[in-house]
Motif scaffolding. Sequence first.
Motif, short mmCIF file in Angstrom:
data_model
loop_
_atom_site.label_atom_id
_atom_site.label_comp_id
_atom_site.label_asym_id
_atom_site.label_seq_id
_atom_site.Cartn_x
_atom_site.Cartn_y
_atom_site.Cartn_z
N PRO A 104 0.83 -1.21 0.00
CA PRO A 104 0.00 0.00 0.00
C PRO A 104 0.87 1.26 0.00
N GLY A 105 0.45 2.24 -0.77
CA GLY A 105 1.23 3.46 -0.90
C GLY A 105 2.11 3.48 -2.12
N SER A 106 2.28 2.34 -2.78
CA SER A 106 2.96 2.26 -4.08
C SER A 106 4.42 2.66 -4.04
N MET A 107 5.06 2.54 -2.87
CA MET A 107 6.49 2.80 -2.76
C MET A 107 7.12 1.69 -1.92
N PRO A 108 7.11 0.45 -2.41
CA PRO A 108 7.64 -0.66 -1.61
C PRO A 108 9.14 -0.53 -1.39
N PRO A 109 9.60 -0.58 -0.15
CA PRO A 109 11.04 -0.43 0.10
C PRO A 109 11.87 -1.59 -0.41
N ASP A 110 11.23 -2.73 -0.64
CA ASP A 110 11.96 -3.91 -1.11
C ASP A 110 11.62 -4.25 -2.55
N GLY A 111 11.08 -3.31 -3.33
CA GLY A 111 10.77 -3.57 -4.73
C GLY A 111 12.03 -3.86 -5.54
N ARG A 112 11.90 -4.78 -6.47
CA ARG A 112 13.07 -5.17 -7.28
C ARG A 112 12.85 -4.93 -8.76
N CYS A 113 11.65 -4.58 -9.17
CA CYS A 113 11.38 -4.28 -10.57
C CYS A 113 10.25 -3.26 -10.64
N ALA B 67 33.82 20.31 -14.83
CA ALA B 67 34.84 21.14 -15.48
C ALA B 67 34.18 22.44 -15.94
N VAL B 68 34.69 23.57 -15.47
CA VAL B 68 34.15 24.88 -15.82
C VAL B 68 35.21 25.66 -16.57
N ALA B 69 34.85 26.19 -17.73
CA ALA B 69 35.78 26.99 -18.53
C ALA B 69 34.99 27.80 -19.54
N ASP B 70 35.39 29.06 -19.72
CA ASP B 70 34.81 29.93 -20.75
C ASP B 70 33.29 30.04 -20.64
N GLY B 71 32.81 30.11 -19.41
CA GLY B 71 31.38 30.29 -19.22
C GLY B 71 30.54 29.06 -19.49
N ARG B 72 31.15 27.89 -19.51
CA ARG B 72 30.42 26.64 -19.73
C ARG B 72 30.84 25.64 -18.66
N ALA B 73 29.99 24.64 -18.46
CA ALA B 73 30.28 23.61 -17.46
C ALA B 73 29.92 22.24 -18.01
N HIS B 74 30.75 21.28 -17.69
CA HIS B 74 30.50 19.89 -18.07
C HIS B 74 30.42 19.06 -16.79
N PHE B 75 29.27 18.41 -16.57
CA PHE B 75 29.05 17.56 -15.41
C PHE B 75 29.20 16.10 -15.84
N ASP B 76 30.16 15.42 -15.26
CA ASP B 76 30.44 14.02 -15.61
C ASP B 76 30.21 13.16 -14.38
N PHE B 77 29.27 12.23 -14.48
CA PHE B 77 28.93 11.36 -13.36
C PHE B 77 29.59 9.98 -13.49
N SER B 78 30.64 9.88 -14.27
CA SER B 78 31.39 8.63 -14.36
C SER B 78 31.94 8.26 -12.98
N GLY B 79 31.91 6.96 -12.69
CA GLY B 79 32.33 6.49 -11.38
C GLY B 79 31.17 6.25 -10.43
N SER B 80 29.96 6.66 -10.84
CA SER B 80 28.78 6.37 -10.02
C SER B 80 28.42 4.90 -10.15
N GLY B 81 27.64 4.41 -9.21
CA GLY B 81 27.35 2.98 -9.13
C GLY B 81 26.55 2.44 -10.30
N GLY B 82 26.62 1.13 -10.49
CA GLY B 82 25.86 0.47 -11.54
C GLY B 82 24.37 0.41 -11.19
N VAL B 83 23.61 -0.22 -12.07
CA VAL B 83 22.17 -0.32 -11.85
C VAL B 83 21.90 -0.90 -10.47
N HIS B 84 21.04 -0.22 -9.72
CA HIS B 84 20.80 -0.61 -8.33
C HIS B 84 19.88 -1.82 -8.28
N PRO B 85 20.18 -2.79 -7.41
CA PRO B 85 19.31 -3.96 -7.34
C PRO B 85 17.97 -3.67 -6.68
N GLY B 86 17.88 -2.56 -5.95
CA GLY B 86 16.64 -2.18 -5.30
C GLY B 86 15.96 -1.05 -6.04
#
Length: 600
Positions: free
Chosen positions: A215-224, A339-358
């Motif tokens: 109930p509530g549609s946010m199961p803490p143990d949902g896997r799919c 990385a910020v340069a010339d009034g622009r920014a690049h956000f790189d999230f490489s190194g973040s975790g793989g697909v979460h099992p939960g």
Amino acid sequence: MFGSDDSCYCNGPRAQQRDINRSKPSALRTQTIDDVSPRQESEALSHDISPHPSSVGSPGVASEEGSIAATSPPPQVELELFSNRFAAITAEMGEMLQRTALSTNVRERLDFSCALLDADGQLVINAPHIPVHLGALGLCVRRLREAVTMAPGDAVVSNHPGYGGSHLPDVTVVHPVFSEATGDDIEGRQLPGHRELLGYVASRAHHAEIGGCRPGSMPPDGRCLADEGVVIRPRHLVQGGEAQWAELRRVLGSGPYPSRAVAENLADLDAALAANQRGVDALQNLARRTSTATVQHFMAALRRQAAERCGAALQRLGQRHFEARQELDDGTPIQVHIAVADGRAHFDFSGSGGVHPGNLNATPAIVQSAVLYVLRLLLDEPLPLNEGLMEPVTLQVPPDCFLAPHFDDDPRRAPAVVGGNVETSQRLVDTLLLAFGLAACSQGTMNNVLFGDATFGYYETVCGGSGAGPTWHGTSAVHSHMTNTRITDSEVLEHRFPVRLERFEIRHGSGGRGRYHGGDGVVRELHFLQPVALSLLSQHRRVAPYGMAGGGDGAVGEQHILRRDGSRQDLEGMDRAELQAGDRLVLATPGGGAWGREEP
């Protein structure tokens, strides 16, 4: 947001917010989304005019009577007027949605957002509602219009995270807005002709019950994804002026875990249609009073202004590199390199975790929401949350990480995401604020509490402490950053649901200690009057909210059940329990981190 006084989030609506961090420098006050009350439409036309010049001149702006004014105001004044006209449209949509919805979640908790988008599906302006919704609506509208043809008299609905959605309880309704003209005559009057696309209006509301294995549609143990409820693929809710209620009722009652509150779902969707129609009518009326070209011009001008101001803020940072790493309570990393340069920014999230099992998987729309929110903090002035802020920015999210998982067509093989919207979004902001060094960590969670049975589901998020900054203390008992809801009034809670509120108080001493102290969390105790299924989704139960510049960390949150027989059952941050009449839940939320070493 970093916060307001205790009462305005624990006990009152967003319209009550006041004295919001007035001691903070303006660059950080901008993160308070509603410096102007979101629920007062009259104030939407009385904002201060920006003192900054901008080349936004209109090519012959029509007056409200439809003819070109003999004396036009300065270009920046014109832009400010149209900015507030657009804002008034979304504020009216929000008021309509709140007044006509049935659910406690929309009427009382205000867990919804409304926005106006241009003909390209780019976010133009929003009412100051929920940041995690608003930054994602542009991407959602663009994906929906690719999937479903939208003609005059149509409305499209979806909750699919693969189409710019956040999680299944958040249902989005989009209307295209067409004018009656393709151009103007020499006096600025609209000429008859085929209907021209002006833009889109969109609303997104959280449905406290839309199926799922709990109930509530946010199961803490949902896997799919199938575990989390009914998946509404992009489809017409209204086509050619005819509502498709029978078909949507069938969808809501289908799947392995159908909705437990179909009537309430349909009532709130009807309210979303009414809200969007208010937006359609208002935008069409504005185009009639001025002109189609004028409306399109100022939509584009707002986007250019946002892009210019964001670029200028990034330019002031010079050529620099920022990076940070945070871990979820289960050890999943969030890594960002900026990385910020010339009034622009690049956000790189490489190194973040793989697909979460939960269920802590996020989506690119959620990542963009977090980045867009933090970019506003870098600006030295309040601006509408406009996608022009993203023009000088690029995002790199590795494929198949938990910030951009692949969604299989079969919900049983698609990843669970319900916690990604509410919890991972907050931890993304934690990480970005750490990288830029803007402020100490706030509670970094929404403290999601859900309970219900086979007939209903209830949902609330609970406030905590906000982080301190270089010149201010954190605020106690406040929602922060990606959430902007209120909590259900105790009288409404106890009248409509089988629960009694025993305690709701400041958790004194939970904020970090330092030169500027972190805000304190709260303690909330619920006494249940009949058997219910309980679900909890939260963070910062193991990893403390960080302090900055030598300031102390905030206290982690904790929660437990006091059984009617006197026994105690401790719960994890992501947990579930079956409760009986007489059982009580005691929830203690995290405090915010401090800034600077405490002076002796």
